[in-house]
Design a protein around this motif. Structure first.
Motif, PDB file in Angstrom:
ATOM      1  N   ALA A  89       0.969  -1.225  -0.161  1.00 43.67           N
ATOM      2  CA  ALA A  89      -0.024  -0.043   0.019  1.00 43.67           C
ATOM      3  C   ALA A  89       0.735   1.276   0.030  1.00 43.67           C
ATOM      4  O   ALA A  89       0.970   2.054   0.934  1.00 43.67           O
ATOM      5  CB  ALA A  89      -0.812  -0.013   1.200  1.00 43.67           C
ATOM      6  N   PRO A  90       1.609   1.474  -1.044  1.00 42.44           N
ATOM      7  CA  PRO A  90       2.740   2.666  -1.052  1.00 42.44           C
ATOM      8  C   PRO A  90       2.027   4.017  -0.685  1.00 42.44           C
ATOM      9  O   PRO A  90       2.864   4.863  -0.836  1.00 42.44           O
ATOM     10  CB  PRO A  90       3.292   2.230  -2.413  1.00 42.44           C
ATOM     11  CG  PRO A  90       2.380   1.523  -3.248  1.00 42.44           C
ATOM     12  CD  PRO A  90       1.765   0.580  -2.318  1.00 42.44           C
ATOM     13  N   GLN A  91       0.636   4.114  -1.305  1.00 42.13           N
ATOM     14  CA  GLN A  91      -0.002   5.428  -1.069  1.00 42.13           C
ATOM     15  C   GLN A  91       0.032   5.786   0.248  1.00 42.13           C
ATOM     16  O   GLN A  91      -0.261   6.949   0.592  1.00 42.13           O
ATOM     17  CB  GLN A  91      -1.302   5.510  -1.901  1.00 42.13           C
ATOM     18  CG  GLN A  91      -2.500   4.470  -1.173  1.00 42.13           C
ATOM     19  CD  GLN A  91      -2.115   2.953  -1.566  1.00 42.13           C
ATOM     20  OE1 GLN A  91      -1.154   2.384  -1.980  1.00 42.13           O
ATOM     21  NE2 GLN A  91      -3.394   2.502  -1.694  1.00 42.13           N
ATOM     22  N   VAL A  92       0.152   4.900   1.270  1.00 39.17           N
ATOM     23  CA  VAL A  92       0.093   5.192   2.495  1.00 39.17           C
ATOM     24  C   VAL A  92       1.142   5.737   3.060  1.00 39.17           C
ATOM     25  O   VAL A  92       2.223   4.733   3.015  1.00 39.17           O
ATOM     26  CB  VAL A  92      -0.444   4.069   3.568  1.00 39.17           C
ATOM     27  CG1 VAL A  92      -0.525   4.372   5.120  1.00 39.17           C
ATOM     28  CG2 VAL A  92      -1.824   3.560   2.985  1.00 39.17           C
ATOM     29  N   ARG A 143      -7.093  -3.661   3.020  1.00 37.37           N
ATOM     30  CA  ARG A 143      -7.448  -4.715   1.898  1.00 37.37           C
ATOM     31  C   ARG A 143      -6.007  -5.552   1.923  1.00 37.37           C
ATOM     32  O   ARG A 143      -6.248  -6.650   1.225  1.00 37.37           O
ATOM     33  CB  ARG A 143      -7.088  -3.998   0.637  1.00 37.37           C
ATOM     34  CG  ARG A 143      -8.178  -2.833   0.499  1.00 37.37           C
ATOM     35  CD  ARG A 143      -8.210  -2.277  -0.882  1.00 37.37           C
ATOM     36  NE  ARG A 143      -9.412  -1.275  -0.936  1.00 37.37           N
ATOM     37  CZ  ARG A 143      -9.488   0.071  -0.809  1.00 37.37           C
ATOM     38  NH1 ARG A 143      -8.266   0.526  -0.497  1.00 37.37           N
ATOM     39  NH2 ARG A 143     -10.508   0.753  -0.891  1.00 37.37           N
ATOM     40  N   ILE A 144      -5.075  -5.540   2.829  1.00 35.76           N
ATOM     41  CA  ILE A 144      -3.856  -6.489   2.773  1.00 35.76           C
ATOM     42  C   ILE A 144      -4.317  -7.606   3.638  1.00 35.76           C
ATOM     43  O   ILE A 144      -4.848  -7.504   5.015  1.00 35.76           O
ATOM     44  CB  ILE A 144      -2.809  -5.769   3.299  1.00 35.76           C
ATOM     45  CG1 ILE A 144      -2.245  -4.661   2.313  1.00 35.76           C
ATOM     46  CG2 ILE A 144      -1.663  -6.682   3.711  1.00 35.76           C
ATOM     47  CD1 ILE A 144      -0.988  -3.820   3.012  1.00 35.76           C
ATOM     48  N   THR A 145      -4.177  -8.970   3.333  1.00 29.82           N
ATOM     49  CA  THR A 145      -4.622  -9.963   4.138  1.00 29.82           C
ATOM     50  C   THR A 145      -3.382 -10.741   4.488  1.00 29.82           C
ATOM     51  O   THR A 145      -2.509 -11.160   3.715  1.00 29.82           O
ATOM     52  CB  THR A 145      -5.517 -10.709   2.962  1.00 29.82           C
ATOM     53  OG1 THR A 145      -6.586  -9.968   2.711  1.00 29.82           O
ATOM     54  CG2 THR A 145      -6.218 -12.223   3.857  1.00 29.82           C
ATOM     55  N   GLY A 146      -3.513 -11.507   5.686  1.00 25.70           N
ATOM     56  CA  GLY A 146      -2.504 -12.155   6.417  1.00 25.70           C
ATOM     57  C   GLY A 146      -2.922 -13.791   6.161  1.00 25.70           C
ATOM     58  O   GLY A 146      -3.818 -14.150   5.561  1.00 25.70           O
ATOM     59  N   ASP A 147      -1.867 -14.527   6.748  1.00 28.61           N
ATOM     60  CA  ASP A 147      -2.324 -16.059   6.413  1.00 28.61           C
ATOM     61  C   ASP A 147      -2.798 -16.680   7.662  1.00 28.61           C
ATOM     62  O   ASP A 147      -3.035 -17.769   7.757  1.00 28.61           O
ATOM     63  CB  ASP A 147      -1.098 -16.753   5.942  1.00 28.61           C
ATOM     64  CG  ASP A 147       0.167 -16.488   6.911  1.00 28.61           C
ATOM     65  OD1 ASP A 147      -0.079 -15.695   8.181  1.00 28.61           O
ATOM     66  OD2 ASP A 147       1.431 -16.970   6.595  1.00 28.61           O
ATOM     67  N   ALA A 208      -7.584  -9.448   8.128  1.00 27.88           N
ATOM     68  CA  ALA A 208      -7.072  -8.199   7.478  1.00 27.88           C
ATOM     69  C   ALA A 208      -5.889  -7.359   8.377  1.00 27.88           C
ATOM     70  O   ALA A 208      -5.884  -7.496   9.612  1.00 27.88           O
ATOM     71  CB  ALA A 208      -8.315  -7.020   7.708  1.00 27.88           C
ATOM     72  N   LEU A 209      -4.971  -6.844   7.739  1.00 29.35           N
ATOM     73  CA  LEU A 209      -3.882  -6.223   8.362  1.00 29.35           C
ATOM     74  C   LEU A 209      -4.419  -4.878   9.115  1.00 29.35           C
ATOM     75  O   LEU A 209      -5.282  -3.929   8.449  1.00 29.35           O
ATOM     76  CB  LEU A 209      -2.937  -5.657   7.388  1.00 29.35           C
ATOM     77  CG  LEU A 209      -1.711  -4.971   7.779  1.00 29.35           C
ATOM     78  CD1 LEU A 209      -0.832  -5.764   8.937  1.00 29.35           C
ATOM     79  CD2 LEU A 209      -0.833  -4.421   6.403  1.00 29.35           C
ATOM     80  N   LEU A 210      -4.142  -4.758  10.309  1.00 30.75           N
ATOM     81  CA  LEU A 210      -4.400  -3.840  11.219  1.00 30.75           C
ATOM     82  C   LEU A 210      -3.261  -3.210  11.667  1.00 30.75           C
ATOM     83  O   LEU A 210      -2.249  -3.696  12.270  1.00 30.75           O
ATOM     84  CB  LEU A 210      -5.470  -4.437  12.430  1.00 30.75           C
ATOM     85  CG  LEU A 210      -6.672  -5.385  11.894  1.00 30.75           C
ATOM     86  CD1 LEU A 210      -7.307  -5.962  13.256  1.00 30.75           C
ATOM     87  CD2 LEU A 210      -7.376  -4.872  10.835  1.00 30.75           C
ATOM     88  N   HIS A 211      -3.574  -1.488  11.900  1.00 31.57           N
ATOM     89  CA  HIS A 211      -2.605  -0.962  12.817  1.00 31.57           C
ATOM     90  C   HIS A 211      -2.441  -0.948  14.142  1.00 31.57           C
ATOM     91  O   HIS A 211      -1.627  -1.094  14.954  1.00 31.57           O
ATOM     92  CB  HIS A 211      -2.821   0.600  12.225  1.00 31.57           C
ATOM     93  CG  HIS A 211      -1.602   1.368  12.824  1.00 31.57           C
ATOM     94  ND1 HIS A 211      -1.707   1.848  13.898  1.00 31.57           N
ATOM     95  CD2 HIS A 211      -0.589   1.974  12.322  1.00 31.57           C
ATOM     96  CE1 HIS A 211      -0.513   2.737  14.480  1.00 31.57           C
ATOM     97  NE2 HIS A 211       0.189   2.562  13.266  1.00 31.57           N
TER      98      HIS A 211
END
Length: 334
Positions: A89-92, A143-147, A208-211
């Motif tokens: 997500a390089p826009q972040v 939108r990034i998903t982990g395993d 989902a990837l969370l901060h």
């Protein structure tokens, strides 16, 4: 500068020189440096190098310091988080990783580029657009998903969100025992309420990837050509995990009920970026209550390691006790 908490290493400019040389080679010179405030876990300094680069140096607690269970290897985790965002997500706008190292004498440290801007609490004008930008950035990150669910790299997690979240709560309750933290309710009541709502956790089938830690101090903004504050940085990604995106809608509205503020700029930016209106049904509201309870439990359990006691910081302890009691009352209601 004296540390804010027991987890923060005491650094000097000479220590920063050693860490810069260990990161970039013996010929790299330090022009200036100083401590940064706002955090309470790692020691954080800014530095300017002789090649013109401005960097941020974050140094992990000494290995002899007691930590909470989830605080294992946080600087390595932050390194992975920033690199993952830069790739997926390089826009972040997250800080670019310049170096991550470990050394028997120097300890563990992370060097990133220093982003422009000021944290949201330091702004002197309307921050609504910056908060909307944060909402859009969260939507991109989600939108990034982990395993798998929970923390990565073999830390606490599980194959389902129910398993991971329950294990995270159990870790905090065990930490409370270890640190002799008095909770406003028995630990078993917390476990029962989590189990009571576990079916709602089973609705989450994508990690989902969370901060996780998007409070105002971790969001940087700067004014554009029209004087409008825009988000220009998201920092402190060390606590990231994989799970329900709703969990990331809690910390940006710290100490408030997200579901009661649908017009909040952060939520507006998130909804616009996803293209889906945010409408919270009863199940969403109960999951949000679970996630507020998790955050307030974490903040309660970490108080001894941060040097906060009911005697020297009574207002904080009273606030967290009231919030945790409110969360549990919400979860117990039919």
């Amino acid at each position: 500068m004296a540390p804010v908490s027991a987890t923060q290493r005491v650094l000097s400019p000479d220590d920063v020189v050693d860490l810069v040389r260990a990161s970039f080679g013996p010929d790299r010179r330090l022009l200036d440096c100083g401590p940064l405030t706002g955090g309470a876990f790692a020691a954080v300094w800014w530095a300017r190098l002789d090649d013109g680069r401005d960097i941020v140096l974050k140094v992990a607690p000494p290995p002899t310091v007691r930590l909470l269970r989830y605080e294992t290897d946080l600087l390595a985790a932050e390194t992975r988080y920033f690199r993952l965002i830069a790739e997926r997500a390089p826009q972040v706008p997250v800080p670019p990783v310049r170096y991550h190292g470990r050394h028997p004498r120097l300890g563990e440290w992370l060097v990133t580029g220093r982003l422009p801007g000021r944290a949201l609490p330091e702004l002197d004008g309307d921050d609504g657009q910056a908060r909307a930008d944060l909402g859009a950035a969260m939507a991109d990150i989600h939108r990034i998903t982990g395993d798998r669910f929970g923390y990565d790299a073999g830390r606490t997690g599980g194959p389902t969100w129910r398993a991971a979240f329950t294990a995270m709560i159990d870790d905090l309750l065990a930490d409370a025992v270890d640190w002799d933290v008095r909770l406003p309710v028995p630990a078993q009541r917390i476990r029962v309420l989590v189990d009571r709502h576990a079916d709602l956790l089973d609705l989450i089938d994508r990690p989902a990837l969370l901060h996780v830690d998007c409070w105002d101090g971790n969001v940087l903004a700067t004014a554009d050509d029209h004087g409008v504050y825009r988000m220009c940085g998201l920092v402190d990604g060390e606590r990231f995990l994989y799970g329900d995106p709703l969990l990331d809608l809690v910390s940006p509205l710290l100490f408030r009920r997200t579901e009661d503020e649908p017009a909040h700029p952060f939520l507006r930016g998130y909804a616009e970026a996803t293209g889906v209106p945010l409408v919270f049904d009863d199940g969403d509201r109960r999951r949000l209550a679970l996630y507020r309870m998790h955050l307030h439990l974490l903040m309660t359990v970490e108080t001894p390691s941060r040097g906060s006691t009911p005697t020297n910081d009574p207002d904080r302890h009273a606030l967290l006790s009231d919030l945790l009691d409110r969360d549990l009352t919400d979860l117990a209601a039919d």
